[in-house]
Scaffold this motif. Structure first.
Motif, PDB file in Angstrom:
ATOM      1  N   GLN A 279      -8.848   0.366   3.563  1.00  0.00           N
ATOM      2  CA  GLN A 279      -9.101   1.810   3.562  1.00  0.00           C
ATOM      3  C   GLN A 279      -9.531   2.286   4.952  1.00  0.00           C
ATOM      4  OE1 GLN A 279      -9.863   0.106   0.564  1.00  0.00           O
ATOM      5  NE2 GLN A 279      -8.095   1.172  -0.336  1.00  0.00           N
TER       6      GLN A 279
ATOM      7  N   ASP B 229     -10.330  -3.529  -0.626  1.00  0.00           N
ATOM      8  CA  ASP B 229      -9.308  -2.610  -1.143  1.00  0.00           C
ATOM      9  C   ASP B 229      -9.848  -2.017  -2.434  1.00  0.00           C
ATOM     10  OD1 ASP B 229      -7.165  -1.178  -2.020  1.00  0.00           O
ATOM     11  OD2 ASP B 229      -5.748  -2.844  -2.069  1.00  0.00           O
TER      12      ASP B 229
ATOM     13  N   HIS C  74       0.865  -1.181   0.000  1.00  0.00           N
ATOM     14  CA  HIS C  74       0.000   0.000   0.000  1.00  0.00           C
ATOM     15  C   HIS C  74       0.902   1.231   0.000  1.00  0.00           C
ATOM     16  CE1 HIS C  74      -3.299  -2.709   0.837  1.00  0.00           C
ATOM     17  NE2 HIS C  74      -2.675  -3.143   1.907  1.00  0.00           N
TER      18      HIS C  74
ATOM     19  N   SER D  42      -8.827   0.638  -3.965  1.00  0.00           N
ATOM     20  CA  SER D  42      -7.853   1.400  -4.751  1.00  0.00           C
ATOM     21  C   SER D  42      -7.757   0.804  -6.147  1.00  0.00           C
ATOM     22  CB  SER D  42      -6.477   1.353  -4.084  1.00  0.00           C
ATOM     23  OG  SER D  42      -5.953   0.028  -4.133  1.00  0.00           O
TER      24      SER D  42
END
Length: 380
Positions: free
Chosen positions: A199, A323, A151, A325
């Motif tokens: 997150q 996740d 990350h 992202s």
């Protein structure tokens, strides 16, 4: 290799390492090939010394065989390492060898000499576990930012959020010969309960808790820092050591889990003809993948699963939209997994995985996997 004097030998080592560092890739490749071929074993000498040892096992015949069976390039690496500060340079040299040797059998064999020596030099007994905090030296913190591989750390403020709060920890292994270079590090969140979203762990405006209020330690990012130490494993030792230390210092901790990516999931879905599964099927397909998708050696197809299961963890829970992202969506459709480290069962789980490739999983994950819809794959 024929130098007898220590001073002249160190001077030559310095010349070699300095010269190598100044080379371009073509020159480095020439250097590697020259060493690989010119300092290889002589098969005939190996055979003859082994025959002699079989006929008359003794200290002398065994020494002759052992000497013949070890390529002279191993001794070259040892002599280079006698130079103070050379260990880091040799790790970087191996990184170049790995990068340039793909598909070249001679160079891949040469790399085994590096691996053999590094396995001893970077043995767990030589490694030092150090906590990394917001108060750590800036040059160490800069490397944590640069080496974070799971990350990405976007800024110093982002790093501060991961290191400064009372419910955050970071630990790294260092080697005495490379005191300013982390080898591997793990980021830990202390939480109440097992989280299902990275997150939520990394959000800017979250409210920190006191460390003694936490009942769970979450290993949410593990990053190898040195490309030249690939295949030299100490990640399992890191997790177990950190879990043991946290358990001793924070008695309120009862659960030790990861929140891990599933990097092979998307490629496996594509291979199975399931590139666009229904959203409500992603978790079930991920569970099926983790429990049943196998590599040619019978181990799990997913590299992160192989790592944690090989350490003695179990597949504990699978989370969709964990996740969100771009990276998380691309590699696993946003799905993440908790691997549970039960300190009382790690050895037992490790043994079963090592001997029979048994994938230990919770009942919930097994039930989830059983509900996976593989019809598209079967139709194809």
């Amino acid at each position: 290799m024929g130098t007898a004097g220590e001073t002249s030998g160190l001077a030559l080592s310095q010349d070699i390492l300095s010269g190598f560092a100044a080379m371009d890739d073509a020159q480095k490749l020439d250097f590697f090939r020259d060493v690989a071929r010119g300092m290889n074993i002589d098969p005939e000498t190996v055979r003859s010394t082994l025959d002699a040892y079989e006929r008359d096992p003794s200290k002398a015949t065994y020494r002759a065989f052992a000497s013949a069976a070890e390529p002279r390039r191993q001794e070259l690496i040892r002599r280079l390492n006698a130079l103070p500060g050379a260990t880091g340079a040799l790790v970087r040299m191996r990184a170049d060898l790995l990068r340039l040797s793909r598909g070249d059998p001679e160079l891949e064999a040469f790399d085994l000499d590096f691996r053999h020596l590094f396995a001893s030099w970077f043995n767990r007994g030589f490694l030092v576990l150090r906590p990394i905090s917001w108060e750590s030296p800036a040059h160490i913190l800069e490397k944590i930012i640069a080496y974070e591989a799971v990350h990405a750390i976007d800024s110093w403020d982002d790093l501060r959020r991961r290191l400064e709060p009372a419910d955050r920890r970071c630990f790294a292994f260092f080697h005495p010969a490379m005191p300013d270079e982390p080898l591997i590090f793990v980021e830990v969140a202390l939480t109440r309960g097992i989280p299902g979203s990275v997150q939520d762990l990394l959000v800017e405006d979250r409210k920190a808790i006191a460390s003694h209020e936490a009942d769970t330690a979450v290993f949410y990012s593990i990053s190898n820092c040195q490309a030249g130490l690939a295949s030299v494993s100490f990640g399992n030792s890191l997790i177990k050591q950190v879990a043991a230390d946290l358990s001793a210092n924070l008695p309120s901790l009862r659960t030790f889990v990861t929140l891990s990516p599933i990097p092979g999931l998307r490629s496996w879905l594509a291979a199975e003809g399931l590139e666009q599964p229904e959203p409500d099927q992603m978790s079930a397909l991920a569970a099926h993948y983790l429990l049943n998708a196998k590599a040619t050696d019978g181990a799990p197809y997913d590299p992160v699963a192989r790592f944690h299961l090989g350490n003695g963890a179990i597949v504990h829970a699978v989370h969709s939209d964990a996740d969100v992202s771009d990276k998380g969506r691309k590699q696993s459709g946003g799905v993440m997994v908790n691997y549970l480290y039960d300190l009382k069962k790690i050895a037992q789980n490790h043994e079963k995985f090592a001997t029979a490739k048994t994938v230990a999983a919770s009942a919930a994950v097994k039930t989830l996997a059983a509900g996976a819809d593989l019809s598209k794959s079967q139709e194809r």
